[in-house]
Design an enzyme around this catalytic site. Structure first.
Site, PDB file in Angstrom:
ATOM      1  N   GLU A  30      -3.070  -4.026   2.737  1.00 27.97           N
ATOM      2  CA  GLU A  30      -3.548  -2.861   1.976  1.00 27.97           C
ATOM      3  C   GLU A  30      -3.332  -1.592   2.804  1.00 27.97           C
ATOM      4  O   GLU A  30      -3.554  -1.597   4.020  1.00 27.97           O
ATOM      5  CB  GLU A  30      -5.040  -3.093   1.665  1.00 27.97           C
ATOM      6  CG  GLU A  30      -5.801  -1.955   1.039  1.00 27.97           C
ATOM      7  CD  GLU A  30      -5.460  -1.685  -0.417  1.00 27.97           C
ATOM      8  OE1 GLU A  30      -4.277  -1.461  -0.701  1.00 27.97           O
ATOM      9  OE2 GLU A  30      -6.387  -1.683  -1.254  1.00 27.97           O
ATOM     10  N   ASP A  66     -10.792   2.474   0.708  1.00 34.31           N
ATOM     11  CA  ASP A  66     -11.603   3.663   0.457  1.00 34.31           C
ATOM     12  C   ASP A  66     -12.989   3.185   0.022  1.00 34.31           C
ATOM     13  O   ASP A  66     -13.865   2.966   0.858  1.00 34.31           O
ATOM     14  CB  ASP A  66     -10.863   4.486  -0.608  1.00 34.31           C
ATOM     15  CG  ASP A  66     -11.536   5.792  -0.946  1.00 34.31           C
ATOM     16  OD1 ASP A  66     -11.157   6.807  -0.375  1.00 34.31           O
ATOM     17  OD2 ASP A  66     -12.444   5.801  -1.791  1.00 34.31           O
TER      18      ASP A  66
HETATM   19  P1  IMP Z   1     -10.418   1.752  -3.147  1.00 34.53           P
HETATM   20  O1  IMP Z   1     -10.314   0.791  -4.287  1.00 34.53           O
HETATM   21  O2  IMP Z   1     -11.416   2.852  -3.429  1.00 34.53           O
HETATM   22  O3  IMP Z   1     -10.631   1.110  -1.822  1.00 34.53           O
HETATM   23  O4  IMP Z   1      -9.044   2.525  -3.084  1.00 34.53           O
HETATM   24  C1  IMP Z   1      -7.887   1.888  -2.726  1.00 34.53           C
HETATM   25  C2  IMP Z   1      -6.656   2.602  -3.217  1.00 34.53           C
HETATM   26  O5  IMP Z   1      -6.902   3.970  -3.568  1.00 34.53           O
HETATM   27  C3  IMP Z   1      -5.628   2.636  -2.132  1.00 34.53           C
HETATM   28  O6  IMP Z   1      -4.812   1.494  -2.180  1.00 34.53           O
HETATM   29  C4  IMP Z   1      -4.888   3.921  -2.413  1.00 34.53           C
HETATM   30  O7  IMP Z   1      -3.858   3.671  -3.325  1.00 34.53           O
HETATM   31  C5  IMP Z   1      -5.914   4.826  -3.050  1.00 34.53           C
HETATM   32  N1  IMP Z   1      -6.542   5.732  -2.067  1.00 34.53           N
HETATM   33  C6  IMP Z   1      -7.803   5.726  -1.624  1.00 34.53           C
HETATM   34  N2  IMP Z   1      -8.032   6.699  -0.722  1.00 34.53           N
HETATM   35  C7  IMP Z   1      -6.858   7.344  -0.586  1.00 34.53           C
HETATM   36  C8  IMP Z   1      -6.422   8.436   0.251  1.00 34.53           C
HETATM   37  O8  IMP Z   1      -7.170   9.025   1.055  1.00 34.53           O
HETATM   38  N3  IMP Z   1      -5.126   8.798   0.106  1.00 34.53           N
HETATM   39  C9  IMP Z   1      -4.261   8.200  -0.747  1.00 34.53           C
HETATM   40  N4  IMP Z   1      -4.615   7.163  -1.516  1.00 34.53           N
HETATM   41  C10 IMP Z   1      -5.907   6.746  -1.443  1.00 34.53           C
END
Ligand code: IMP
Length: 182
Positions: free
Chosen positions: A106, A110
């Site tokens: 991954e 986030d």
């Molecule tokens: P999560 O499901 O909130 O953990 O987000 C995961 C996905 O969101 C990652 O695989 C990224 O595609 C996108 N993402 C989250 N934070 C960022 C960031 O700071 N920059 C770019 N993409 C992000």
């Protein structure tokens, strides 16, 4: 179109490098050393989470000495600035992981939603599921399991580069950059 180009240039001018390519390569070598040891004489299936992990995966697997297979999964979670529920996984047949040792690759954890949902769909089918994330936002991530390898912990700020985008742009920047207000 010209407007878009100008806007991207303005955004680009405001970016600050927070992790260099040199630092990433050094950390990748450390992680690869661990993976080589953990999977010695095994052949794990590395699954990159598209699109953001494509550079990370390509660089990481080339540091590995063990035999690996490569696959990708696309999780729909973000649309530019806005976050929505993951509704679908593309490019992937979950039946292909039965009895396999899986390494989910991954780009960034986030909130942790994406990796949690992917892991949940795999955990009962695979022999083992490990996760390697280049970046982790520890203040935001809500996880009820450990990420096996984290490249770097970062602040809550949005980052781009090294595969990570803002509205599909900036993936080709060589390091990790901050400076985009979302
Ligand atoms: P999560 O499901 O909130 O953990 O987000 C995961 C996905 O969101 C990652 O695989 C990224 O595609 C996108 N993402 C989250 N934070 C960022 C960031 O700071 N920059 C770019 N993409 C992000």
């Amino acid at each position: 179109m010209l407007q878009d180009l100008k806007m991207n240039q303005i955004l680009k001018n405001n970016l600050t490098k927070v992790i260099s390519l040199g630092a990433i390569n050094k950390r990748l070598a450390e992680i690869a050393y661990d993976i080589n040891n953990r999977y010695f004489s095994k052949s794990p299936l590395c699954i990159g989470v598209l699109n953001g992990s494509f550079i990370f995966l390509a660089d990481l697997v080339r540091c590995l000495d063990i035999d690996v297979e490569i696959s990708f999964i696309k999780a729909r979670s973000y649309n530019g600035k806005q976050k929505s529920d993951i509704i679908k996984f593309d490019f992937f047949d979950f039946d292909n992981i039965k009895g396999r040792d899986i390494i989910i690759i991954e780009d960034i954890v986030d909130t942790g939603d994406t990796v949690t949902k992917i892991r949940n769909k795999m955990i009962n089918k695979a022999n083992s599921v490990a996760i390697v994330a280049l970046l982790l936002k520890p203040n935001k991530a809500k996880l009820n399991f450990e990420i096996d390898w984290v490249g770097f912990e970062i602040s809550d700020e949005f980052v781009v580069g090294y595969g990570l985008d803002y509205n599909q742009k900036f993936r080709n920047l060589k390091g990790i950059y901050q400076g985009i207000e979302i």
